[in-house]
Design an enzyme around this catalytic site. Structure first.
Site: not given
Length: 343
Positions: A127, A152
């Site tokens: 990501s 995350y």
């Protein structure tokens, strides 16, 4: 060709599976169908895939080690595309444990399955969040990503480190892809563009963080899928030590990292204007401060991707949002027509 796609009921997983199925590839999709967002949307995506005779779906919890071992014992895969993960920056503040179970434990279980099988290439989703507190733009894969600002992001950075380790130790060909704000039809309802379209369509206010002083490198789903497919077919052949300019690093890993972004960040207020035009309604703004774990800018350097596979995303934000709004209106109009009539 046999391909395993984890997170097949998810946004990117669904689109990738459909592309490969259309190409005649045999696809096994797995997913745990968790309720982080509307499970009915996930089931509707799967319903689009089930008619393909070359598609098989299996319910699977990747954090269940025995189930993952059995998966690899019962099937032989040429390629593994790992897209399953607990997503969301803000949700990681509320429920950190699920990120460890899914994004760390589940990933290690999958790597164990891959390294004990004869797969040709593992491609996994990272990501743009890993760039964290970086202020240099555009973000390049050679930049330091040692300062994540959300759990995350930290789990995705951990995935990259663990994947490199497995590649170095076991000769496993692995490529990580750092996705930049993927959007499009069948997208995730927790994403800002989805929330904006819903609220603007209904005449409701939208929450605009950092008072609108943000920009994102929005990447259309078809471009992302094209990038994944091209990367999948080109597993790393040389160890990192042979291609790195730093002679002090002796990595034997057949391992690569690429950004997949549009290389064209869009200001948030301009993005909202594009949505207004596509929906045909005015947006009512609720201006709010920056949220914990968020970053003001994302901007992908995609030169490495272009050099490796000869591709960079090309879809404009105007075209992409128009296609999303068309899908959104059609999907939710269809869903409404299926609601039972109350007596």
């Amino acid at each position: 060709m046999n391909v395993l796609i984890t997170g097949a009921a998810g946004f990117i997983g669904y689109h990738l599976a459909k592309r490969l199925l259309d190409d005649g590839v045999q696809v096994l999709g797995v997913d745990n169908l968790n309720d982080y967002y509307d499970v009915n949307l996930k089931k509707a995506r799967l319903a689009q895939l089930h008619p393909y005779t070359n598609f098989t779906f299996q319910f699977l919890e990747l954090s269940d080690r025995d189930s993952v071992i059995q998966l690899f014992q019962c099937h032989s895969f040429d390629y593994v595309i790992h897209l399953a993960a607990q997503a969301g920056v803000r949700y990681s503040l509320e429920n950190p444990w699920i990120y460890i179970d899914s994004n760390i434990t589940g990933f290690v279980n999958l790597l164990e399955g891959c390294r004990q099988s004869s797969i040709q290439h593992l491609v996994f989703a990272s990501s743009s969040s890993v760039y964290g507190a970086n202020t240099k733009t555009p973000f390049a894969t050679s930049d330091s990503v040692d300062y994540p600002i959300s759990l995350y992001a930290a789990t995705k950075k951990s995935n990259e480190l663990i994947a490199h380790t497995y590649s170095h130790l076991y000769g496993l060909p692995v490529t990580g892809l750092r996705f930049f704000t993927v959007y499009g039809p069948w997208g995730r309802p927790d994403m800002a563009y989805f929330k904006f379209v819903k609220a603007i369509s209904e005449g409701q206010p939208i929450q605009v963080y950092n008072y609108g002083q943000m920009q994102r490198d929005f990447t259309y789903i078809d471009d992302v899928v094209e990038g994944i497919v091209r990367v999948m077919h080109q597993p790393p052949q040389q160890p990192l030590s042979q291609i790195m300019s730093n002679p002090t690093i002796n990595s034997q890993a057949r391992y690569r990292l690429y950004n997949i972004g549009n290389h064209n960040p869009v200001q948030l207020m301009e993005f909202i204007r594009v949505i207004e035009q596509a929906v045909g309604n005015r947006a009512f703004l609720s201006l709010l401060p920056m949220q914990p774990g968020d970053v003001p800018t994302t901007y992908a350097d995609v030169e490495d991707l272009m050099d490796a596979v000869g591709f960079k995303p090309i879809t404009t934000i105007e075209s992409g949002i128009h296609q999303f709004v068309e899908w959104y209106q059609d999907y939710y109009q269809t869903q409404s027509s299926r609601l039972p009539i109350c007596c």
